[in-house]
Write a protein that holds these residues in place. Structure first.
Motif, PDB file in Angstrom:
ATOM      1  N   PRO A 186      90.661 -23.900  11.578  1.00 12.18           N
ATOM      2  CA  PRO A 186      89.936 -22.402  11.580  1.00 12.18           C
ATOM      3  C   PRO A 186      88.766 -21.571  10.679  1.00 12.18           C
ATOM      4  O   PRO A 186      88.532 -23.164   9.658  1.00 12.18           O
ATOM      5  N   GLU A 234      89.327 -21.951  16.201  1.00  7.21           N
ATOM      6  CA  GLU A 234      90.070 -20.940  16.512  1.00  7.21           C
ATOM      7  C   GLU A 234      90.605 -19.879  15.993  1.00  7.21           C
ATOM      8  O   GLU A 234      91.194 -19.135  15.950  1.00  7.21           O
ATOM      9  N   ASP A 244      98.183 -25.509  16.960  1.00  7.08           N
ATOM     10  CA  ASP A 244      97.733 -25.286  15.833  1.00  7.08           C
ATOM     11  C   ASP A 244      98.532 -24.648  14.680  1.00  7.08           C
ATOM     12  O   ASP A 244      99.827 -25.279  14.730  1.00  7.08           O
ATOM     13  N   GLY A 288      93.174 -26.912  16.062  1.00 10.16           N
ATOM     14  CA  GLY A 288      92.670 -25.362  16.658  1.00 10.16           C
ATOM     15  C   GLY A 288      92.086 -25.663  14.831  1.00 10.16           C
ATOM     16  O   GLY A 288      92.598 -25.456  13.935  1.00 10.16           O
ATOM     17  N   ILE A 298      94.291 -21.730  21.774  1.00 11.95           N
ATOM     18  CA  ILE A 298      93.397 -22.684  21.486  1.00 11.95           C
ATOM     19  C   ILE A 298      92.822 -23.531  22.572  1.00 11.95           C
ATOM     20  O   ILE A 298      92.024 -24.035  22.999  1.00 11.95           O
ATOM     21  N   GLY A 308      99.901 -24.785  10.740  1.00 10.64           N
ATOM     22  CA  GLY A 308      99.676 -23.683   9.678  1.00 10.64           C
ATOM     23  C   GLY A 308     100.749 -24.893   8.035  1.00 10.64           C
ATOM     24  O   GLY A 308     100.981 -25.859   8.940  1.00 10.64           O
ATOM     25  N   THR A 315     107.909 -25.348  18.498  1.00 13.11           N
ATOM     26  CA  THR A 315     106.879 -25.580  17.420  1.00 13.11           C
ATOM     27  C   THR A 315     107.868 -26.606  15.386  1.00 13.11           C
ATOM     28  O   THR A 315     109.268 -26.620  16.192  1.00 13.11           O
ATOM     29  N   ALA A 335      99.487 -19.396  19.588  1.00 15.36           N
ATOM     30  CA  ALA A 335      98.194 -19.463  19.413  1.00 15.36           C
ATOM     31  C   ALA A 335      97.973 -21.388  19.845  1.00 15.36           C
ATOM     32  O   ALA A 335      96.848 -21.428  19.709  1.00 15.36           O
ATOM     33  N   ALA A 336      99.239 -21.743  19.761  1.00 14.02           N
ATOM     34  CA  ALA A 336      98.057 -23.139  20.102  1.00 14.02           C
ATOM     35  C   ALA A 336      97.881 -23.017  21.870  1.00 14.02           C
ATOM     36  O   ALA A 336      97.321 -23.731  22.233  1.00 14.02           O
ATOM     37  N   ASP A 369     103.487 -19.025  16.899  1.00 12.67           N
ATOM     38  CA  ASP A 369     103.070 -20.491  16.494  1.00 12.67           C
ATOM     39  C   ASP A 369     102.296 -21.060  17.681  1.00 12.67           C
ATOM     40  O   ASP A 369     101.051 -21.335  17.853  1.00 12.67           O
ATOM     41  N   SER A 422      92.904 -16.873  17.222  1.00 11.74           N
ATOM     42  CA  SER A 422      94.351 -17.273  17.875  1.00 11.74           C
ATOM     43  C   SER A 422      95.175 -17.119  17.691  1.00 11.74           C
ATOM     44  O   SER A 422      95.566 -16.646  18.206  1.00 11.74           O
ATOM     45  N   THR A 423      95.808 -16.905  16.410  1.00  8.62           N
ATOM     46  CA  THR A 423      96.838 -16.623  15.786  1.00  8.62           C
ATOM     47  C   THR A 423      96.724 -14.442  15.663  1.00  8.62           C
ATOM     48  O   THR A 423      97.868 -13.665  16.734  1.00  8.62           O
TER      49      THR A 423
END
Length: 166
Positions: free
Chosen positions: A66, A103, A15, A64, A136, A17, A38, A132-133, A129, A106-107
């Motif tokens: 977005p 994705e 994921d 992912g 995904i 970011g 992370t 979220a991964a 984070d 997902s978050t």
């Protein structure tokens, strides 16, 4: 089911970011995604992802992508596509493909799940984070099981961008 449904090997879910990059991995049978770590975004992030792919002996890396709720792509998606192309170039020598999967949400899904578990959002940002991964990657694994095909879209290595970091 097609042969693709039985691909063995660990997958890495990512994921991407602006500040942090959540990482998850699957078991060798591609059944369950679990959080890994992370990674701080920026210089060194791709080198760390390559190291994780090597450490986990990943057969592919899933990022992912977005998208807006209507399926469109904005600046965030363009950024992830560039990052994915650079990462694909770094992983190409090892023969590890990079794939992009939708994705959307997902978050949000990860944050809701963590809140329900009692994790506070301030303390849980890096955990969100990773979660979220996981969302995904789990979605990609389930999509592959259902369709019998690898998930998402294969990313062509961006050889021109390989030396840079994102």
């Amino acid at each position: 089911m097609t042969d693709g449904a039985f691909r063995r090997g660990r997958r890495i879910g990512v994921d991407v970011g602006d500040a942090r990059i959540g990482v998850a991995s699957s078991d060798p049978d591609g059944m369950l995604a679990t959080p890994v770590e992370t990674v701080p975004a920026g210089p060194g992030s791709q080198a760390r992802l390559v190291a994780l792919a090597e450490e986990y002996q990943a057969v592919e890396v899933v990022l992912g992508l977005p998208r807006s709720l209507n399926g469109g792509e904005g600046p965030a998606a363009a950024k992830v596509r560039r990052y994915a192309g650079e990462l694909a170039a770094r992983l190409a020598p090892a023969g590890v493909p990079v794939r992009l999967v939708d994705e959307r949400m997902s978050t949000v899904t990860a944050a809701q799940g963590l809140r329900a578990s009692g994790v506070k959002s301030k303390k849980g940002r890096s955990v969100i984070d990773q979660a979220a991964a996981v969302v995904i990657l789990q979605s990609a694994l389930e999509g592959e099981k259902t369709s019998g095909r690898p998930p998402g879209q294969l990313v062509e290595p961006d050889e021109t961008a390989a030396p840079s970091e994102g």
